[in-house]
Design an enzyme around this catalytic site. Structure first.
Site, PDB file in Angstrom:
ATOM      1  N   HIS A  87       0.842  -1.208   0.000  1.00 36.48           N
ATOM      2  CA  HIS A  87       0.000   0.000   0.000  1.00 36.48           C
ATOM      3  C   HIS A  87       0.873   1.253   0.000  1.00 36.48           C
ATOM      4  CE1 HIS A  87      -2.819   3.099   1.209  1.00 36.48           C
ATOM      5  NE2 HIS A  87      -3.748   2.307   0.703  1.00 36.48           N
ATOM      6  N   GLU A 156      -3.553   2.259  -7.317  1.00 35.39           N
ATOM      7  CA  GLU A 156      -3.974   3.418  -6.526  1.00 35.39           C
ATOM      8  C   GLU A 156      -2.960   4.547  -6.725  1.00 35.39           C
ATOM      9  OE1 GLU A 156      -6.476   2.154  -2.891  1.00 35.39           O
ATOM     10  OE2 GLU A 156      -4.405   1.769  -2.362  1.00 35.39           O
TER      11      GLU A 156
HETATM   12  P1  13P Z   1      -9.314   6.903  -0.189  1.00 36.09           P
HETATM   13  O1  13P Z   1     -10.499   6.130  -0.718  1.00 36.09           O
HETATM   14  O2  13P Z   1      -9.559   7.550   1.119  1.00 36.09           O
HETATM   15  O3  13P Z   1      -8.777   7.838  -1.239  1.00 36.09           O
HETATM   16  O4  13P Z   1      -8.154   5.815   0.084  1.00 36.09           O
HETATM   17  C1  13P Z   1      -7.870   4.870  -0.883  1.00 36.09           C
HETATM   18  C2  13P Z   1      -6.960   3.843  -0.334  1.00 36.09           C
HETATM   19  O5  13P Z   1      -5.826   4.120   0.020  1.00 36.09           O
HETATM   20  C3  13P Z   1      -7.459   2.477  -0.210  1.00 36.09           C
HETATM   21  O6  13P Z   1      -6.439   1.575   0.070  1.00 36.09           O
END
Ligand code: 13P
Length: 236
Positions: A87, A156
Site C-alpha cells: 500500500h 492506486e
Molecule cells: P481513499 O479512498 O480515502 O482515497 O483511500 C484509498 C486507499 O488508500 C485504499 O487503500
C-alpha cells in the site's frame, strides 16, 4: 466484482464489530466479493458469512523479535488468509522498499494467502508523462509473481488517495489496459472512490473492482457501493 474497504487507522474494535456485521448482512444479499481490512487491534472473531476480513499488514515471520509488528501466528488466530501488501502509505510513510515488499509477498504467497498487491505513482511521476509513469509502476512489479493464483492487484495513484482528486475515467481505462498486459490478476482501482463515482469507475473496461478508504468508513455508503456493483453485474 471485488469491493474492498481499507479502514486504515480508523475504528476501534467495538465499532469495527458493528461495521462488519452491517456490511456482511448486506453483502450476503449479493454475489459480490467483499473484503474488509480493519486496523490490527480491531481484529476479532467476526463470524462473517460473505465478507472476507483481511490484514492491512503483517511482518513476514511466524513470530519473533520484531517490536511493534505482528506475524503469521497472529493472523492465524483470527483465521485471516488475506493481506494487503505494498500500500502506498506503507511505501511512502513507513518507508517500505520494493525489496522488503517482495520478501513480504513471497512469505505470504508461500503460506497461500490471498494478496491484494498495491501499486501506484506519486504526482511528480504522473506529471512526467506516460512513459516515466509506466516505468515507475513497472518497478513495483519487480520480484512479484504476477501469475500467482491468489493475487489481486490494486492500482492506486498516490496523489488520488484521500485527496478527492482522481485520474479521468479515460486515464484509468488507459492505465488499466496497460497494466492488464502485465498480469492476469483481477485489477482494482483505488483513490478517492466515493458513492457518486463508483458506477462510472466500475463501468470502465479492465476495472474488476474498487479498493475504498475514507468513503468506506460509513457502512451504509460501502453497502451502497456493493449494491452498485451488483446492479452493473445484473445488467450484463
Ligand atoms: P481513499 O479512498 O480515502 O482515497 O483511500 C484509498 C486507499 O488508500 C485504499 O487503500
Amino acid at each position: 466484482m471485488i469491493i474492498a474497504a481499507n479502514l486504515k487507522t480508523n475504528m476501534t474494535r467495538s465499532k469495527t464489530i458493528i461495521y462488519i456485521k452491517e456490511v456482511d448482512s448486506f453483502a450476503q444479499t449479493t454475489s459480490q466479493d467483499v473484503f474488509v481490512f480493519p486496523a490490527m487491534s480491531s481484529l476479532d472473531d467476526f463470524h462473517t458469512t460473505k465478507t472476507v476480513v483481511g490484514a492491512q499488514n503483517a511482518y513476514p515471520t511466524v513470530n519473533g523479535a520484531f517490536t511493534g509488528e505482528i506475524g503469521l501466528e497472529h493472523l492465524e488466530e483470527f483465521n485471516l488468509k488475506t493481506i494487503l501488501i505494498g500500500h502506498s502509505e506503507r511505501r511512502h510513510i513507513l518507508g517500505e522498499t520494493q525489496e522488503f515488499i517482495v520478501d513480504k509477498f513471497n512469505f505470504f504467497k508461500e503460506k497461500g494467502f490471498k494478496i491484494i498487491y498495491c501499486i501506484g505513482e506519486p504526482l511528480e511521476i504522473r506529471e512526467a508523462g506516460n512513459e516515466t509513469m509506466m516505468q515507475y509502476i513497472s518497478a513495483q512489479y519487480e520480484g512479484i509473481d504476477t501469475k500467482y493464483e491468489n493475487l489481486i492487484i490494486a492500482y492506486e495513484p498516490v496523489w488520488a488517495i484521500g485527496t478527492g482528486r482522481m485520474p479521468t475515467l479515460e486515464d484509468i481505462q488507459n492505465i488499466h489496459t496497460q497494466l492488464k498486459k502485465k498480469s492476469p490478476a483481477p485489477l482494482l482501482y483505488g483513490g478517492s472512490v466515493k458513492v457518486n463515482n463508483t458506477k462510472d469507475i466500475l463501468n470502465i473496461e479492465n476495472v474488476d473492482g474498487i479498493l475504498v478508504g475514507s468513503a468506506a468508513l460509513n457502512a451504509d455508503d460501502f453497502s451502497t457501493m456493493i449494491q452498485i456493483a451488483q446492479e452493473i453485474e445484473n445488467k450484463k
